[in-house]
Structures are given as C-alpha cells and as structure tokens.
Scaffold this active site. Structure first.
Site, PDB file in Angstrom:
ATOM      1  N   SER B 387      10.850  29.554  76.495  1.00 29.35           N
ATOM      2  CA  SER B 387      11.831  30.512  75.811  1.00 29.35           C
ATOM      3  C   SER B 387      13.281  30.217  76.473  1.00 29.35           C
ATOM      4  O   SER B 387      13.166  30.325  77.788  1.00 29.35           O
ATOM      5  CB  SER B 387      11.342  31.865  75.729  1.00 29.35           C
ATOM      6  OG  SER B 387      12.323  32.565  75.164  1.00 29.35           O
ATOM      7  N   ASP B 388      14.214  30.209  75.754  1.00 28.01           N
ATOM      8  CA  ASP B 388      15.450  30.482  76.031  1.00 28.01           C
ATOM      9  C   ASP B 388      15.779  31.803  76.523  1.00 28.01           C
ATOM     10  O   ASP B 388      15.250  32.855  75.912  1.00 28.01           O
ATOM     11  CB  ASP B 388      16.529  29.854  74.868  1.00 28.01           C
ATOM     12  CG  ASP B 388      18.042  30.253  75.362  1.00 28.01           C
ATOM     13  OD1 ASP B 388      18.426  30.227  76.430  1.00 28.01           O
ATOM     14  OD2 ASP B 388      18.611  30.794  74.588  1.00 28.01           O
ATOM     15  N   LYS B 389      16.766  32.307  77.245  1.00 24.11           N
ATOM     16  CA  LYS B 389      16.879  33.681  77.638  1.00 24.11           C
ATOM     17  C   LYS B 389      18.097  34.286  76.483  1.00 24.11           C
ATOM     18  O   LYS B 389      17.883  35.152  75.591  1.00 24.11           O
ATOM     19  CB  LYS B 389      17.298  34.034  79.114  1.00 24.11           C
ATOM     20  CG  LYS B 389      17.254  35.358  79.313  1.00 24.11           C
ATOM     21  CD  LYS B 389      18.202  35.607  80.585  1.00 24.11           C
ATOM     22  CE  LYS B 389      19.207  36.141  79.977  1.00 24.11           C
ATOM     23  NZ  LYS B 389      20.564  36.468  80.754  1.00 24.11           N
TER      24      LYS B 389
END
EC number: 7.6.2.1
Lengths: 348, 1139
Positions: B387-389
């Site tokens: 996941s990207d933040k």
C-alpha cells in the site's frame, strides 16, 4: 478561521439530499440497490449436514423401492422365447415349445450378434434424400452409389441397404392333435410412423408401375430381387433394416402376430409346440456372427429386461442402509465431539 | 541558437511570432490522449491476434479445419466451426464493449476545460485543444493539462506551489519559480505582447531533468526543471499561473512514463492453461489408443465381415487417419466454451463490483470500477498487499490534536481538532505555567515558513509543509493568530492585540539537524529569543542541565508516548533567551556561514550548534496525519485474513512508523526490526540477524514488523542479501518501507512476486504508484478525489481505501471460489459427456462412430450446459457477505479451496466415474432395445439420445449440488437447461425432411424416446444414482470434517449453538487452525482496542526504537530556500489578478 483543506462532510451531502431534484443529479453514479445487482437474491444454502442428508436419503429410498417393484413385476410378466438358428441349413425347421401362453400382442424378432451395424463408415453410407424418392441422389453412399457397369445410380444406395437382412421366417402352431396352423403375421406396426411418413417414400409413379419409376437405377449388388418388386423404398423389411442398431448385438422386429384373422391366436400365442421354418440366406458365420429368432410379448415398460427394476431396488435399499449408517455416524460423532470439547476445556 | 537542421531539439515559437497559420517546423502531437486498444481498422487483426495467442483457440481452429477433410470427421464438417464462431463473437462483443468504456474515460479527461490565451483574451477550451506554444492560465487546485513552462504567477517573483503527489508521491508542496524576465507578465495584455523562441530537449521520461533555453529579444536564458510544470501535477496555494505549453499529450513526461498497461493474466488462467495442455496430451493418447484399437479390430474382422468389406482397401483406413478421426472425436474433452464462459462470468462479476452499493462513496459520488475483469478471482488469492501511504492510507490532512506543556496534557483524541478550553483558562491564571503556554503558542505561530494570505476576509496559510500549516492554524485557534508576514517581521494577533515580532535569523530545517530555529526579537519586550522546534531526541539533548529540565523531560516523554500510541506526529518546542551580546557575537558568524561557498552546510550546522544549547523545554505538540476512513479496521481485517500488509512510502522513517502505528499495521508491543544500514555488508549482517530474531519471535508468538528504507532496500535486493530479505519479508506480517522512490516501489512488488508464487496486490492513488500497480498481480487505484492517474492504470479502482476489505473479502473470495468452480465444472461436464465416446468406441468396432447425434455434440457446450457454469459463476455465494466481513479468517480458508492439482484430479476422476456410470447404466437399460409396449426398437440414436439426456440431467444437477447457495436463477438455469435440451430434441426431430437433409437421423426421435415409460423412469434413476455417491461422500465430509465455510454456514443457520460451533471446530486440527484465526478475528473486532496498555510496557518494548515521528514534511532542496522564502514574502502586498 476555518481550515480550508476540510474534506466534504456528511452534512453537505445530506443537505443536497434534501433537495430531491438535485440529489438525482449529484448522485448520478449511485448504483441501483436491486437485489440482483447487490447479489442479495433470496438464497437457500444447501449444506449437507446430517439433518438434511438423512431425510434426503430416506426419501430416495422410499421412492425407488416401489418403482423398482413395479418395474420388476412388469418385466417378470413378459414372456420371451429365443432360438438360435445360425448354423441351421436352409430351409431349416426348428421346433419350439412355448411353456406357457404368450398373451396379448406377440412380437417376432430376429437377433444378430457380433454384427457391427454401428460401424462409422457403414452408418454413414446412406442417403436419406434418395429414400424419399430422389433416385439420383447418391451422395455419401460410396462405394454403393453408382453401379460401375451400368453407370446407373444404385437404388437404394449405400452399404446398409446393400447388406439388407434377407432371411425369411414362417411360424406354424402344431396342436397336440397334430393339426398345423400357420401363425398369421402382419407388418402393421412393425415400423415407426416417422419412418413411414417422413423418411421412406417411393418416387412418383407417373402412371406407370413402381418398376418404371426405378427404371434408371440398378439394384444393390447383394440384392437378389429388384427393389421395385418388393415395395421399393416403402418395403417394411428394408425400413426396419435401415434403422441401424446402436450396439453390435441387436434385435429387429420382423413381424407381429396377427390376432384378427384366426381366433386361435386372438389372445396371442397359446401354449404348445410351434414349428419355425427359416430360409437361411444371410451369411454370418464368416465373421463369427450369430442369428436368433425371438418370440416375445411386452409390458408397459417394453420387453423382458429386469435390469432397471433390480437397479431401482438395489439403489433404493442402499439408500435406506445409508440413511441408517448416517444416523449411526451422526450419533457417534456427536458423542466424540462432546468428549473432545471436554478435553479442550480441561486444558484451558 | 543552435541550428535547426541538425539537432532533434524542440523549437517552439511563443507569442506574436507564432502566426496561427504558420506551423512549427516540427509536428507536435496533440494533447488528446487515447488508451484504447482498438480502432475501426485495427479491431479485426488485433482481436484475432489476441485470440489466437491462446492455445485453445488455435486448437479449435485446427479441429475446425481438420473436419473439412472428407470421411475423416465423425461429427460432420461444421460442428466445431459453428460453436467456435459463436464463442469468438461473444468474445468480440465483450472486447468492443470494454474498449468503448475506455474511450469514454479518455474523452472525459480530454474534455477537461482550460483557459487558453487567444487574441489577448482567456478563452475556455478543452484539454485536447491545447497545443504546443499556447499560453494557458491555470487556477488554484487545477491540474496542468500538459507540461508547461512557468511564465508568471500570482505570487511574488513568479513563485508557485505545486503538488506532485500524482507524479512522485512526495506529499509536500514543491515550489517552482518563473524566470525573472517572464515573471512580470502578470496580465493577458502583457502576455500577448510577449514573444520568444524556446529551444528545449526532445520529450523524455526523465522527471527530474530538464533543460532548455528561452530567447527573448535576442537574449537567451537557460531554464530547467524549476520552471517546468508537469502534466498531472496540481497547482496549490497559488491563485493562478501563466504557462507556455512545451510538451503535449503522449509527449508529456507523465504519459512518457506510463507504460501501456501490461496484459495481466491471473494465476488461475495460467493453471487452466496447464490443465488444458495436460488434457491435450490425454486427448492425443486416447486418439492413439483408439486408433490402435481400430487397427486391431480391422485386422480381425475385415474382410471377414463382408458387409464392411468395402473398407478393405480404403485409403482412409490407415492408422494415421484413424488417429485424426479419434482426435476430432475426442476434441471436446477440451472445453471449447470455457474461455468464453469465464469471460462472460468475469464480465458480470465486474458489473457486480461496479454496482456494489457498499463500495459506493457518497462524497465523491463514485463507485468501485473494475477496469479489467480477468483478475476478479485473483482478488481472492491475495497474500500480500503493498500500500502507498499518502492519499491511500492517509488523507494528507494534518490536524493539530494535542499539546503538552509542563505537567499538563491538553486536548483529547476524540475531537477532530484540538479543543481544550482549559488551556486558555490556565493561561488566564497568570502564573509561570501561563508564560509557557504563551511561549508555545507564539512559537507555533512564529517558528515556521508559512505564508499567510488574506482571501475574502479569511486567513489562508500557504505552506510547503502541511504540518507547519496545521500548527499555525492550531495556534490561531487558541487566539494566537499569525496574519502578516513581511521580509523582516511577522505580525501576530496575541489574545486580541497585534504583536510585531522581528525575525532576526532563520536556521533551516535539514533532515540531519531534525530541527528548525528562528531567532526573534519580541516586539513587546525587545528580548531576543531563540525558538527551536524539532524531534524529541535532538531537543532533549540540547536542554539546560538541571533538575527542572529533567522533570520537564519526564513529563514530556510520558505525554509523547501517549501521543505516539495514537500514531500522532510529535514535535518538541524549546526556547532560550539570548542576551544582546550573545546574539551579536553569534550573528556575524552565522552570516559568514550563509555566504560561504565551500562546506556551507557544515558551517551552518556548526554555527547553529553553538546557539542551540542550554535551552528550556516549553512543550510538545501532536499532529494527527488524518487517516482515511476505517483504515485501522480495514488493515486489521486484512491481516486477520492472513494477508501481509506492506506500506511503501516516500516519507521519512519516523513518519512512516508513526502512520504504521496509527493505521494498526503494528501495535505498541510489536517489535520493529529496523534495517537502516548504508552499506551492503552492514545491511547483509542486519538482515541475517533479523531473520534469526524473527524465528525466535515467531516461537514466542510475538508480533514483529520490518522497517526498511530505500537505501538499505537497494542493498537488500542485491546478491546474497536478497535471500535473507526474502526470508524475512515472508515472515513479517507487516512491513514498512520508507523513503522509497516510485521505481523502487515497483521493484519491491516484483521482488515479492518472485519470492514465492503469491499474489501481490498493490494499492495507491497517485501517478507515483502507477509502476507499482502495474507490476503487481492486481493493481488497485484509489479513485476518490481526483482519480486520474493511479485509477486509470489500475485493474480495480475504488473510491475509498476501506472498500478494499469488501473488494477482497467479499468479491475476491466469492469470485475466486466461483471461477474455480466454473473452470472445474467446465472440465467436468465435458469429460463426463465426451469420454462416453470412448466407452462407446468399444462397442462400435473402434470405428469412431459417435454415440450422439453430431449437432447435439456440438451444441452441448453452447446451449444445453452453457448456463449452469455461468450461473455458478454469477450467483453462487459460498458464504454470506456479512459473515466473511466479520470473520476475515474465512478468506484464508477459501484460498485453500484453490485450483490445486488434487482438486482438479478429483473432479476429473469424478467425471470419469460419472461417465462410466451414465454409459453403462444406459447400456444395461437399453441393451434389450425394446422399451415400448409396441415392441419396436429405436436404433442407434435411441441409445444416444437417452444417454445424452441423462448426461445433461446429471451435469445440471451436479451444478446444483456444487452450488453453495440456491437462488432462483441457479435453479432456473439448471432445470431450464434440461428443459432446453428436451425442447431442442423435440424441435430437431421435426426438422427432417423440411430443411435440406438436416436431421435425418433425428427425425421423429423425440416422440420415439418420450413415448417410452422406461426412458422416463431411467431419467429419474440414472442421474440420481450417479449423483448419489457425490451426495454421500460430500455429506460424510461435511459431517466428519466440516470446512470453515461449512461451519460458518452452519453457524449462520443456527443449526448449532456457538458452543457447538467451537466444538465442531475442534474436531480437526486443520479446521482448528482456521477457527483460531476465525475466532481471534472475532475477538479482535469486539474488544477492538489493543492500544490500552501501560506506558512502562511500551517504553520497555521500544527502548531503542524511534517511534515518534516528528512533524516535518519540509521540502529541503526546492527552487527557493526556506530562509529566502521568508525573506522574500510580503503578505501585505496586493496580488495581481492575472485577468
């Protein structure tokens, strides 16, 4: 000073929602809440637990057993008599003793064994268009399509027609008094209506007789008579032969006992001795074939074949047994699971 | 100027010299973008190319061609070609439909509006009309339609803030600055007088490099990346900019970087292909065996069987022709309709996803979008989530939440923003504590690089760091409001009175220093003060010695731990009073350092160090990096589903760890294995050491997570270290990767994919996530707010992160289960029917004769059994949605119901058993041939049609038996299919001789078959007897060893109490394991808070770990230095309107 990076809040949305027209416009992407789209159709989840499977098995048993009984009774009621005549020299006479009367319609069959009427190339070698009267249409009939000598089309064409069964039978009843009565037979009802109505038609006669219509054709090489002399394409024996069998051991209906002409046979074939005279023309010894003559009655379920009835009975009983086994397993497992849970409780 | 003939540089005429009729020397591409696969002309060739890349399509084409050879095909000439064409046209329809959708979304982007300068006026046009050399105007919060040269802006000296998170994932704003010679053109009049020539490099993918020259009135000036505004970026905190278009459409750096979405095929497709290849070999083997049988039979029977003697010298009678015949006869063992059934099923599964109201976001009025449908079941196999933040887990919205001053801990966690009336009350006490309060608030209002702007009577804070803006806003909310910045001073409204504070010096923030200082002269008292804010570690070691400060640190640490446990970002504030003398001694030294050329950074740091000591701690702040909705719950659920969650972010480690805590990726008692080494050897050793540690922790059943930064990752991914890294990565349930570049994100994804054959899902929102999304097995884009970049590269776009839970747990698990069923069932039904041909071959002289009528064979897959697999794929619910959402562990258990070789063999075995049972039961029933009371025999097709009817019935009932939830479409389709066959047989029986010679064999067969009572009784018996064993075996397993799904369903049906449920579960150890997960997730969701723990526990576990992220998301190397920025700003100046 309000933060300017606020995300849209729910109040904004509900504010819009108050205005009906705008709601539709603004929330145009809202999916429809139908049961189908939301995968919420009412569903029943079949789970094969003891509580569902035990009744199912018992119900199957309860249905199968009576059906089995009925079928078995039906098959049991059928009388059948078979006599082999493969090696009988023509014209041969065979004595048949019917131990009991064959009541009702009595059917006379011939059986062929180890005869592959279902060979792919054999089955294919026919032309149903020709049999409807289009005499020159011999496509697919090779190598029995055109007579190499006369260059005329063969009618009826094809390997099936060429190999037509040509034994003939006469059945006579010999009373204890020694009086011999010919059993009257009929071709009525020997073929399916569809064959008569839609599959086999003679060519138009055009004021001549049938042989004129067949004039420009040649008989199949194995045939002794010209087809026109035996009824052309509407010949019953021919039609019966052309309905090819599915298996290499097959039975074809030859005649049905005519119960209308002689009162002796109005109820079928009475018990007693019969004499079967066979004109044994059809060669089967070369390929190890076998020929039989069969006399049989039928029930609502057809000829004598107890298989389905027995199968119903067997599976029905098995289902009942299984039901019992399931009950046992269910009770046993319920018990052991209790114990297991006790064990785990002790560990805790 | 370089000569135009030689170079491939881009030459652009700007302004008046650009005659509308005068074309540029080069042709530039239009700004219209297209992501379509086909156009009118390319459709047919491309479609056919795509189709015939699949083995099975080539196979069926070959079969269709082979059937054209006379006397070879047992099933006629068109019985494969026709169904095959039907199937291809269904695929073609689907492709066309999907391409039209793509075209629509392209058109949407192309139709965005933008203002273009035409004859001195701004005219609104569409994005696609933008061409190279145009002057365009972009307003605040708008996206740039093309790569632009920044000419002027509303801000001083042509500055502009832009947000590039779409491009590189960096969340802080970047500052761009126009060249001084163009920055004065702040009105359309001036701009329309402007003329120049631009020479710049040809389009390239390099986002961080750019060079060009602009020639104005014969003077050439160089410009670079600081003046370039990229397509996909967004203007922020700047009213407007003027730009000249340099690269358009597919030449823009964004599109140069976006690869065409790779064609992803799911693991199931790959496995299916293997199975098909396997079946192909089975087919060849069967053909060889049958042809051998044929040879033997011929040897024994021809020419003895005189009725077949015409075959004695048959040229088509050779062995090879026999092989071909049987090859065609058995070809249907490979399910012709599988591909298209799957495509149809997936297509509608995708529609379910698109229509799921529980994945509909009201705020953005958008639903989930399945952009590709062939990965639906992959969603159910996910083992890793990358996941990207920013923008994905967090909203990139900072909120000032808590404030620690002395022993007092202000604020609470519940309110959206800091709200604590006692702060002001305490201030009003007028004691020593209230001085501290004032100082902290003042520092929050003064010690930063924020620029205030008065817009329509509202104060707006512009900042490249959202954290700083949050603090300034926070101070303002507590009546210390910063409202004016001038080069040398700031003016704050302190409790109702304006106070002017002179800024003497600013010591910049750097990531080494981890702090920032300003030296101010307080307007009121004229005191000189040093204000320093920074990370707790650096502040604490620079405090005055003594009991007082130690005590303050103690309080502060306690508060910081409290904040950290909620994942807040913390900052410590300290100050020091300076005497005039002290400052005047220090100031020249610092000035010298600023002006130094060599070693400037070190000199500056040294100078700062001299001043930043003996400070007193005044307080600490906590800022919440607002998470997206339901993020911790979602992550917990996903982890409970036994999915490993990785967070990949460009942020600093501290920030990243912070967020990892707040989004429940790790808990306070999770041990963090931090890999932060700079050399290969160190990284290697560290990894080796951590692998051992991880094994140890696993034994102790303690939670642990890996934290690794971009630099270490580089080493970890090379050579020997890779193995250890992979080992560790597979053991960790949570991994945080910080300081990652977009390319590194993609590399990590690829590495994890290679580690094990697990399905990796990547989720992100920005263009920086595109590479990662494309590299992953499944790419998910967040489409919420803008939704252009990541969403359009993704396979699935969802408006909110938390929808991922439903997407995976419900749609993923369901679709996987369904698709596997569809595939296995398709294999099953085909084998079940067509292997009967083999049994029949034994009774038909191995001649290749079919038992069934040829068209009924061909239509089996297309008509009679086409619907059961489709409804299985669309309406089967293995487990109710609510339940799997509640017990995510079920998701893991569904993965085990996978498409394994064992499962496949089971189905194939079952198919063979069924076909044997069906054939021989039919054989035994029909052997006697007379099954009517009229004494007639039915012939070849009586056997074939009966067997076929029983097969269709069995196969359809089998679908019902396999279906886990019976809804009306399922029942209708399964029962209806049998009906369809009956209807077909009736109609087909009536055809001959009306339409050519079609259907001669079938003529009247329906009436013949259906007039037999035996047939009807067999129809009841044979399918039931065949399926009874399935039923029995299935129920034995359900009773003895229920799967978690079955337990869940039983539980749901309340057939057992909860106690019984557990008891049932304890029966099998395998089930027990699943149940442990299931119940733990149940408990997890009820007790909820794992945050409740004592401070001492936490400090023990985290002794050596840096946990509190300090709130700095400052851009360090921007076009304009922080000091310079402050010095150049005058917020009182009137801004040009640009109109």
């Amino acid at each position: 000073m309000p933060p300017r990076d606020a995300v849209p809040t729910s109040t904004q949305v509900s504010g819009i929602g108050a205005d009906g027209v705008q709601t539709e416009k603004v929330l145009k992407n809202r999916p429809k809440a139908s049961a189908l789209r939301q995968q919420k159709l009412p569903a029943w989840q079949p789970i094969l637990t003891a509580t569902t499977v035990i009744p199912t098995v018992f119900v199957i048993g309860a249905i199968f057993l009576p059906i089995g009984v009925f079928l078995f009774i039906a098959s049991d009621a059928v009388s059948e008599f078979t006599v082999e005549y493969t090696n009988c020299l023509s014209p041969c006479q065979l004595q048949i003793n019917l131990p009991n009367a064959f009541d009702g319609d009595v059917f006379l069959y011939y059986n062929l064994e180890n005869y592959y009427q279902n060979h792919r190339r054999y089955v294919k070698s026919r032309n149903d268009q020709q049999y409807l009267g289009d005499l020159t249409n011999v496509k697919d009939c090779a190598p029995f399509d055109i007579d190499p000598a006369t260059k005329k089309p063969i009618a009826p064409c094809g390997a099936i027609a060429n190999s037509i069964f040509n034994d003939t039978f006469t059945l006579a009843h010999r009373a204890d008094t020694g009086i011999v009565t010919m059993v009257p037979v009929t071709t009525q009802g020997v073929i399916w209506n569809v064959d008569k109505d839609r599959k086999f038609k003679n060519p138009p006669l055009n004021d001549g007789n049938l042989c004129d219509a067949f004039n420009n054709t040649t008989k199949p090489p194995n045939w002794s008579k010209n087809p026109c002399e035996v009824g052309g394409f509407e010949n019953v024996d021919f039609i019966v032969w052309m309905r090819t069998a599915a298996l290499p051991y097959f039975k074809k209906l030859w005649r049905i006992v005519d119960r209308t002409t002689n009162p002796l046979f109005s109820n079928g074939l009475p018990q007693g001795t019969y004499i079967l005279t066979v004109e044994n023309n059809y060669p089967v010894q070369s390929f190890g074939g076998k020929k039989e003559f069969v006399i049989s009655t039928t029930s609502w379920a057809g000829g004598k074949n107890s298989f389905l009835g027995i199968a119903y009975l067997v599976v029905g009983s098995l289902a009942i047994v299984l039901g019992v086994v399931f009950i046992v397993i269910h009770m046993k497992f319920g018990h052991s699971m209790n114990e297991l849970s006790n064990v785990s409780e002790i560990h805790h | 100027m370089p000569t135009e003939a030689r170079d491939n540089n881009r030459h652009i005429h700007l302004g008046k010299v650009r005659d509308p009729h005068h074309q540029h020397a080069q042709r530039f591409c239009s700004n219209r973008i297209s992501t379509c696969k086909y156009n009118g002309f390319s459709f047919l060739p491309r479609f056919l190319y795509e189709q015939f890349r699949r083995y099975n399509n080539i196979f069926f084409l070959a079969i269709a061609l082979l059937q054209q050879i006379p006397d070879v095909s047992p099933t006629g000439r068109y019985t494969t070609a026709v169904p095959f064409l039907i199937i291809l046209s269904v695929s073609a329809l689907k492709e066309i439909f999907e391409d039209v959708k793509r075209r629509r979304s392209d058109n949407k982007v192309n139709a965005f509006s933008v203002e273009i300068l035409v004859d001195g006026h701004w005219i609104e046009k569409q994005w696609k009309d933008v061409s190279v050399g145009d002057f365009i105007r972009i307003d605040n919060d708008s996206l740039f339609p093309a790569d632009l040269l920044l000419l002027a802006s509303s801000e001083q000296q042509g500055m502009a803030y832009i947000e590039t998170s779409n491009l590189d994932g960096e969340t802080n704003l970047k500052i761009k600055q126009a060249l001084d010679i163009t920055s004065t053109m702040t009105s359309p009049e001036k701009l329309s007088q402007f003329e120049s020539e631009i020479t710049c490099e040809p389009p390239s993918r390099h986002v961080n490099e750019f060079n060009g020259n602009i020639e104005i009135n014969g003077v050439a000036r160089h410009f670079g990346i600081d003046q370039l505004l990229l397509r996909g970026a967004r203007l922020k905190n700047t009213a407007w900019i003027f730009g000249a278009v340099i690269y358009t459409g597919h030449d823009s750096k964004l599109l140069m970087n976006s690869k065409r979405a790779p064609l992803k095929s799911g693991t199931i497709d790959v496995q299916t292909n293997y199975r098909i290849i396997f079946l192909f070999f089975v087919l060849v083997a069967l053909a060889l065996i049958s042809a051998t049988g044929s040879e033997i039979w011929r040897g024994n029977n021809i020419p003895q069987a005189w009725y077949l003697s015409f075959l004695e010298h048959d040229p088509k009678g050779s062995f090879l022709w026999g092989v071909l015949t049987f090859f065609i006869l058995y070809n249907n063992l490979i399910p012709i309709s599988l591909q298209v059934t799957l495509e149809v099923v997936r297509f509608f599964q995708a529609i379910y996803i698109n229509n799921d109201i529980e994945m509909y976001d009201v705020n953005s009025d958008s639903c989930a979008i399945a952009r590709t449908s062939n990965l639906n079941e992959e969603l159910g196999q996910v083992k890793f989530i990358m996941s990207d933040k920013t923008g994905t887990l967090t909203r990139n919205v900072m909120k000032f939440k808590r404030l620690s001053i002395g022993s007092r801990n202000y604020g609470n966690n519940e309110d959206d923003e800091f709200a604590d009336a006692s702060l002001i009350e305490d201030y009003r006490q007028g004691d020593e504590h209230s001085t501290s309060i004032l100082e902290v608030l003042k520092m929050m209002a003064v010690c930063h690089t924020v620029v205030p702007e008065n817009k329509d009577g509202q104060l707006i804070y512009q900042s490249s760091s959202p954290d700083e803006a949050a603090l300034v806003r926070g101070a303002a909310s507590q009546s210390v409001s910063f409202h004016t910045r001038q080069p040398q001073k700031v003016i704050c409204n302190v409790f109702g009175e304006d106070e002017t504070i002179e800024i003497l010096d600013v010591i910049d923030f750097t990531s080494d220093r981890k702090r920032m200082s300003v030296i101010v002269r307080d307007g009121a008292g004229g005191d000189i003060k040093l204000y320093t804010k920074g990370a707790d570690t650096v502040i604490f070691e620079r405090l005055e010695h003594g009991k007082e400060q130690e005590e303050a640190v103690e309080y502060c640490t306690e508060h910081l731990e409290d904040y950290a446990s909620f994942g807040y970002r913390t900052l410590c504030f300290s100050m020091r009073h300076l005497t005039e003398q002290e400052y005047s001694q220090w100031a020249p030294e610092y000035k010298k350092a600023i002006l130094a050329i060599d070693n400037r950074a070190k000199l500056l740091a040294d100078a700062a160090e001299k001043l930043e000591r003996n400070m007193i701690l005044v307080g600490a702040t906590a800022i919440e990096d607002k998470l997206q909705e339901w993020v911790p719950e979602t992550i917990q659920a996903l982890m409970a589903a036994d999915i490993r969650v990785w967070m990949l972010t460009g942020d600093k480690r501290e920030t990243a760890i912070n967020i990892a805590h707040s989004c429940a990726l790790c808990h306070t008692n999770t041990e963090l294995l931090i890999v932060d080494k700079t050399t290969y050897e160190e990284t290697y050793q560290k990894l080796e050491q951590f692998v051992a540690r991880a094994i140890e922790l696993e034994k102790q059943e303690k939670g642990f997570a890996m934290v690794i930064d971009g630099k270490s990752l580089l080493h970890a991914l090379t050579g020997e270290a890779r193995k250890h890294f992979g080992d560790l990565a597979l053991r960790c349930h949570a991994v945080v990767c910080c300081r990652m570049s977009p390319m590194q994100k993609a590399e990590v994804v690829e590495m994890v994919r290679k580690l094990a054959k697990h399905v990796v899902l990547a989720i992100g929102d920005g263009a920086n996530d595109v590479a990662m999304i494309q590299a992953a097995n499944v790419g998910v884009g967040i489409s919420g707010e803008e939704g252009l970049q990541a969403a359009s590269a993704s396979d699935y776009a969802i408006p909110r992160f938390h929808f991922l839970r439903r997407l995976l747990l419900v749609h993923g698990a369901w679709n996987h289960d369904r698709s596997v069923k569809v595939i296995l069932y398709s294999f099953y039904k085909n084998i079940c029917l067509y292997i009967i041909e083999l049994w029949f071959a034994m009774f038909s002289a191995w001649s290749g004769q079919t038992i069934f009528e040829r068209w009924t064979i061909g239509m089996f897959n297309v008509i009679f059994t086409a619907w059961p697999p489709v409804v299985l794929g669309l309406f089967d619910h293995p487990v109710p949605a609510e339940q799997i959402m509640k017990y995510p562990a079920l998701y893991a258990s569904f993965q085990n119901r996978a498409f394994s070789i064992g499962n496949f063999s089971l189905w194939i075995g079952l198919a063979i058993v069924h076909s044997l049972s069906l054939f021989f039961l039919t054989y035994a029933t029909m052997e006697h041939q007379v099954v009517w009371d009229n004494g007639l025999t039915g012939g070849w097709l009586m056997l074939g049609n009966c067997a076929y009817t029983f097969v269709v019935a069995t196969v359809c009932f089998k679908a019902l038996l396999e279906c886990d939830s019976w809804t009306w479409p399922v029942v209708v389709a399964c029962i209806g299919s049998i009906g369809l066959w009956i209807v077909f047989v009736i109609v087909y029986s009536l055809v001959f001789p009306h339409i050519g010679g079609i259907g001669a064999d079938m003529a009247g067969m329906a009436a013949i078959m259906m007039s037999s009572y035996t047939f009807w009784l067999a129809l009841l018996f044979i399918p039931l007897a065949t399926l009874l064993w399935d039923l029995v075996i299935k129920s034995l397993f359900t009773i003895a060893m229920p799967t978690p799904r079955e337990l869940a369903v039983m539980y749901n049906k309340r057939t057992t109490s909860f106690n019984g449920f557990e008891r049932l579960a304890s029966y099998s150890s395998n089930v027990l394991e699943n149940m442990r997960l299931l119940t733990s997730s149940l408990r997890g969701s009820t007790t909820g808070s794992t945050r409740s723990r004592t401070a001492s526990e936490a400090s023990l576990a985290l002794a050596e770990q840096t946990r509190y992220g300090f709130a700095f998301s400052q851009d360090e190397s921007s076009a304009v230095a922080q000091t310079e920025l402050i010095r150049n700003v005058d917020s009182t100046r009137e801004k040009p309107t640009g109109r």
